[in-house]
Design a protein around this motif. Structure first.
Motif, PDB file in Angstrom:
ATOM      1  N   ASP A  70      22.684  25.796 -12.375  1.00 22.79           N
ATOM      2  CA  ASP A  70      22.581  26.403 -11.043  1.00 22.79           C
ATOM      3  C   ASP A  70      21.501  27.471 -11.082  1.00 22.79           C
ATOM      4  O   ASP A  70      21.363  28.193 -12.088  1.00 22.79           O
ATOM      5  CB  ASP A  70      23.896  27.063 -10.618  1.00 22.79           C
ATOM      6  N   ALA A  71      20.746  27.606  -9.983  1.00 18.60           N
ATOM      7  CA  ALA A  71      19.788  28.698  -9.809  1.00 18.60           C
ATOM      8  C   ALA A  71      20.016  29.301  -8.426  1.00 18.60           C
ATOM      9  O   ALA A  71      20.063  28.566  -7.429  1.00 18.60           O
ATOM     10  CB  ALA A  71      18.357  28.205  -9.949  1.00 18.60           C
TER      11      ALA A  71
ATOM     12  N   ASP B 208      18.552  35.892  -3.998  1.00 18.32           N
ATOM     13  CA  ASP B 208      19.061  36.609  -2.835  1.00 18.32           C
ATOM     14  C   ASP B 208      18.276  36.294  -1.561  1.00 18.32           C
ATOM     15  O   ASP B 208      18.795  36.423  -0.452  1.00 18.32           O
ATOM     16  CB  ASP B 208      19.073  38.122  -3.097  1.00 18.32           C
ATOM     17  N   ILE B 209      17.018  35.862  -1.693  1.00 16.57           N
ATOM     18  CA  ILE B 209      16.199  35.554  -0.517  1.00 16.57           C
ATOM     19  C   ILE B 209      15.724  34.104  -0.522  1.00 16.57           C
ATOM     20  O   ILE B 209      16.152  33.299   0.285  1.00 16.57           O
ATOM     21  CB  ILE B 209      14.988  36.503  -0.412  1.00 16.57           C
ATOM     22  N   GLU B 210      14.840  33.749  -1.476  1.00 17.11           N
ATOM     23  CA  GLU B 210      14.328  32.379  -1.473  1.00 17.11           C
ATOM     24  C   GLU B 210      13.744  32.018  -2.835  1.00 17.11           C
ATOM     25  O   GLU B 210      12.958  32.780  -3.417  1.00 17.11           O
ATOM     26  CB  GLU B 210      13.255  32.203  -0.400  1.00 17.11           C
TER      27      GLU B 210
ATOM     28  N   ASP C  69      10.425  22.360  -6.759  1.00 18.42           N
ATOM     29  CA  ASP C  69       9.907  23.338  -5.803  1.00 18.42           C
ATOM     30  C   ASP C  69      10.277  22.999  -4.354  1.00 18.42           C
ATOM     31  O   ASP C  69       9.756  23.604  -3.419  1.00 18.42           O
ATOM     32  CB  ASP C  69       8.388  23.479  -5.936  1.00 18.42           C
ATOM     33  N   GLN C  70      11.138  22.016  -4.171  1.00 18.43           N
ATOM     34  CA  GLN C  70      11.638  21.675  -2.848  1.00 18.43           C
ATOM     35  C   GLN C  70      13.165  21.809  -2.864  1.00 18.43           C
ATOM     36  O   GLN C  70      13.829  21.172  -3.679  1.00 18.43           O
ATOM     37  CB  GLN C  70      11.237  20.242  -2.471  1.00 18.43           C
ATOM     38  N   PHE C  71      13.697  22.622  -1.945  1.00 15.58           N
ATOM     39  CA  PHE C  71      15.123  22.919  -1.955  1.00 15.58           C
ATOM     40  C   PHE C  71      15.703  22.794  -0.551  1.00 15.58           C
ATOM     41  O   PHE C  71      15.151  23.342   0.401  1.00 15.58           O
ATOM     42  CB  PHE C  71      15.375  24.340  -2.477  1.00 15.58           C
ATOM     43  N   LYS C  72      16.825  22.059  -0.427  1.00 17.26           N
ATOM     44  CA  LYS C  72      17.528  21.986   0.855  1.00 17.26           C
ATOM     45  C   LYS C  72      18.112  23.346   1.217  1.00 17.26           C
ATOM     46  O   LYS C  72      18.085  23.775   2.362  1.00 17.26           O
ATOM     47  CB  LYS C  72      18.634  20.931   0.779  1.00 17.26           C
TER      48      LYS C  72
ATOM     49  N   PHE D 234      20.353  26.409  -5.717  1.00 20.53           N
ATOM     50  CA  PHE D 234      19.953  25.080  -6.167  1.00 20.53           C
ATOM     51  C   PHE D 234      20.845  24.674  -7.337  1.00 20.53           C
ATOM     52  O   PHE D 234      20.897  25.347  -8.362  1.00 20.53           O
ATOM     53  CB  PHE D 234      18.489  25.098  -6.600  1.00 20.53           C
ATOM     54  N   SER D 235      21.587  23.575  -7.171  1.00 27.20           N
ATOM     55  CA  SER D 235      22.398  23.012  -8.243  1.00 27.20           C
ATOM     56  C   SER D 235      21.862  21.631  -8.568  1.00 27.20           C
ATOM     57  O   SER D 235      21.597  20.835  -7.662  1.00 27.20           O
ATOM     58  CB  SER D 235      23.875  22.904  -7.824  1.00 27.20           C
ATOM     59  N   ASN D 236      21.726  21.341  -9.870  1.00 31.30           N
ATOM     60  CA  ASN D 236      21.110  20.074 -10.238  1.00 31.30           C
ATOM     61  C   ASN D 236      21.692  19.550 -11.544  1.00 31.30           C
ATOM     62  O   ASN D 236      22.094  20.318 -12.425  1.00 31.30           O
ATOM     63  CB  ASN D 236      19.594  20.245 -10.383  1.00 31.30           C
ATOM     64  N   GLU D 237      21.734  18.224 -11.663  1.00 32.67           N
ATOM     65  CA  GLU D 237      22.075  17.546 -12.908  1.00 32.67           C
ATOM     66  C   GLU D 237      20.945  16.569 -13.212  1.00 32.67           C
ATOM     67  O   GLU D 237      20.827  15.526 -12.560  1.00 32.67           O
ATOM     68  CB  GLU D 237      23.419  16.822 -12.778  1.00 32.67           C
TER      69      GLU D 237
END
Length: 364
Positions: free
Chosen positions: A67-68, A71-73, A90-93, A98-101
């Protein structure tokens, strides 16, 4: 009538438009995101420090989970293995979390360092690192060893190289050796009984750091479903086959006991009770436990010592495996709950089973 209907529709449209032009609906306004005050946080969920990825193949895969959060972006998240970047996001919903596997498919033999760097829009960054290892599958090192679970960041049984089924949310903590299982409420592991149920004699050895809360719990349970009490899990208590190693409050101490089923077809005397010995959980110490089940006797050892007079029980018949389907680790449930031997919140480490009754010398 038709003209009246068309007139009514037109009038309704005009009224709606007028409402929108007046202050009946709050206008949408932009809200400033605020000041970027802190660097991102990074949490590596797998592999953990000291994890061992086991495979016969010289090159295998590993699922990197993390997980990353900012507080802002978030600007980007870089994933590196042994200082070489393997992927960059570098693209985040959700631009703050941002959580990723990520499935990395080129893991080679040896020790590795995983590094994850999260950077936010203002340029602040955070780096987290773990060290892990890719090795060949475990080979038993003791005579008769058929099961080994070290809890080094996963719940894989090493002899079969198969994972246990996880129920609830147990975690890991610093153990007797490396990492250890840390219990949680309504949590336990299950494992198919096949590898254990091929022998009449069996032994288990392991370390525990005992948590006296709750005041009783199941630890290692191989118990049949109590079909006479369907739908009533709190009275599941069929003890004619398998084994149940558990603890109960005795004064200020915890008493560790063993029950062994010796005859599913017997009308009476179908079990053997062993009252074990005492441990003081207030000391917060790692304690070594072992129990052995032969064809004629079962024995409990605490720190390599058989408790005088209470930790050995005779068996008129060998242990029965009828209708035993799974080993449950760190809970009495789901099949042995009548006396509320639920999940154990203690720590457990270096769990091994053997297909024979160990001697006291082998236990030590």
């Amino acid at each position: 009538m038709k003209n009246l209907r068309y007139f009514s529709i037109a009038l309704l449209a005009l009224l709606l438009a007028g409402a929108c032009n007046q202050d009946y609906i709050d206008p949408i306004s932009k809200v400033a995101p605020g000041t970027d005050e802190t660097a991102p946080t990074v949490n590596i969920k797998f592999p953990l420090e000291g994890s061992k990825i086991k495979s016969e193949d010289p090159v295998t895969s590993v699922k990197i989970s993390f997980d990353a959060i900012d507080d802002i972006e978030l600007q980007n998240v870089s994933v590196k293995l042994d200082n070489a970047e393997i992927v960059n996001f570098d693209q985040f919903k959700d631009y703050r979390q941002f959580s990723n596997e990520y499935n990395y498919t080129n893991l080679t033999e040896g020790k590795h360092t995983l590094t994850i760097v999260a950077t936010d829009k203002s340029g602040k960054s955070t780096t987290q690192t773990v060290n892990f290892e890719k090795t060949t599958p475990y080979k038993p090192i003791y005579p008769g060893e058929i099961f080994y679970m070290p809890f080094e960041g996963d719940y894989t049984e090493q002899v079969s190289n198969k994972p246990a089924t996880v129920v609830g949310s147990p975690t890991f903590a610093d153990g007797k050796k490396g990492k250890a299982y840390l219990g949680a409420a309504n949590s336990y592991l299950t494992f198919p009984i096949d590898s254990l149920a091929k022998t009449k004699e069996i032994s288990a050895v392991f370390w525990m750091k005992v948590n006296g809360t709750p005041d009783r719990a199941g630890i290692l349970i191989a118990s049949p479903e109590d079909k006479a009490n369907p739908g009533y899990p709190d009275i599941q208590n069929l003890r004619s086959s398998g084994f149940r190693f558990f603890r109960e409050l005795s004064g200020k101490l915890q008493q560790f006991k063993l029950n062994v089923g010796i005859g599913a077809a017997l009308e009476k005397d179908y079990e053997s009770w062993n009252d074990g010995g005492m441990v003081n959980p207030a000391k917060g110490e790692w304690v070594h436990f072992a129990f052995t089940i032969s064809n004629t006797v079962n024995t409990i050892y605490i720190n390599g010592v058989k408790t005088t007079g209470t930790a050995e029980a005779k068996m008129t018949f060998p242990m029965d495996w009828t209708n035993i389907k799974q080993l449950v680790i760190m809970s009495g449930g789901p099949n042995w709950t009548e006396w509320k031997h639920y999940s154990d919140l203690s720590m457990l480490d270096e769990l091994r089973f053997f297909n024979k009754a160990l001697t006291v010398e082998e236990v030590n």
